[in-house]
Design an enzyme around this catalytic site. Structure first.
Site, short mmCIF file in Angstrom:
data_model
loop_
_atom_site.label_atom_id
_atom_site.label_comp_id
_atom_site.label_asym_id
_atom_site.label_seq_id
_atom_site.Cartn_x
_atom_site.Cartn_y
_atom_site.Cartn_z
NE ARG A 149 2.64 -3.14 -8.81
CZ ARG A 149 2.69 -3.91 -7.71
NH1 ARG A 149 3.85 -4.18 -7.15
NH2 ARG A 149 1.59 -4.40 -7.20
NE ARG A 159 3.24 -0.96 -4.54
CZ ARG A 159 2.83 -2.17 -4.18
NH1 ARG A 159 3.62 -2.97 -3.49
NH2 ARG A 159 1.63 -2.60 -4.54
NE ARG A 198 -2.97 -4.63 -5.54
CZ ARG A 198 -1.91 -5.36 -5.89
NH1 ARG A 198 -0.89 -5.48 -5.09
NH2 ARG A 198 -1.87 -5.98 -7.05
#
Ligand code: ADP
Ligand code: 5GP
Length: 211
Positions: free
Chosen positions: A44, A144, A155
């Site tokens: 990321r 996020r 997720r």
């Protein structure tokens, strides 16, 4: 050797936030060290190779599995994640007896617990971080801004299983609900010190002296 601490919980519950807060405290410098895992997922923004993870290819990861280099490994959200034996032994061999911190999903936790039960493991202390609700978890993951709709869904689907495993009595030494961050952090730090009482600060002006 200090007692290694395993932190687990649904993706987005705040594990990295809590771990990084602890690691950033000056007075814990070199007392807690993070076991840097290998992963096949892409970095990321701001994730540095060798710091957040060792980013690698599926071929290399599979090669490492075949060579028996992992203490544990698992598939999560279509990517592979694993703790190399080297990541843990490097920390254990450092001067000052630091505590090794591992951030693992549920199947990794099961593997380490099985090793502990066979007396072949690290005798870890297990902390589960939960969220106040699945709605809050989704909001945190969206905020996020690291996931695609597809990976977000994977997720969130997985989070229900994680929460059920995490809150089953006997699976974890401590369960902390990360609602207010400061409250959760205090509990997290206290649990870390319970697992490793030698790191508890000595009371100042102890009338018995330094005993
Ligand atoms: P994990 O490592 O478990 O996947 P993160 O630490 O990345 O989770 O946290 C997910 C998101 O939620 C991050 O954007 C983080 O800043 C935020 N967050 C963490 N703890 C809290 C909290 N107590 N309240 C609100 N937001 C939080
Ligand atoms: P993320 O992609 O959000 O960094 O991590 C996804 C999940 O992988 C998280 O639940 C995290 O705890 C888990 N994870 C990270 N490193 C490892 C590891 O070495 N082994 C296992 N089993 N899980 C890991």
């Amino acid at each position: 050797m200090s007692r290694p601490v395993v932190v687990s919980g649904p993706s987005g519950c705040g594990k990295s936030t809590l771990v990084n807060k602890l690691l950033s405290k000056e007075h814990y410098k070199n007392k807690f060290l993070f076991s840097v895992s290998h992963t096949t997922r892409s970095p990321r923004p701001r994730e540095e190779d060798g710091v957040a993870y060792h980013f690698t290819t599926k071929d290399n990861f599979r090669h490492m599995i075949d060579q028996g280099l992992f203490l544990e490994w698992a598939e999560f959200g279509g990517n592979l994640y694993g703790s190399s034996k080297k990541a843990v032994t490097d920390i254990a061999s450092k001067a000052g007896n630091p505590v090794c911190l591992l951030d693992l999903e549920m199947n990794g936790v099961k593997q380490l617990k099985a090793l502990d039960e066979q007396k072949k493991g690290l005798n870890c202390f297990y902390i589960f971080i939960n969220v106040p609700s699945m709605e809050i978890l989704e909001a945190r993951l969206r905020e996020r801004n690291t996931e695609t709709e597809k990976s977000l869904k994977k997720r969130l689907d997985r989070a229900k299983q994680d929460a059920s495993f995490g809150t089953t009595p006997g699976n974890f030494d401590v369960v902390i609900v990360n609602d207010d961050l400061d409250v959760a952090y205090s509990k997290f730090e206290a649990a870390m010190l319970d697992a490793n009482p030698h790191l508890k600060p000595k009371p100042a002006n102890n009338i018995f002296g330094d005993i």
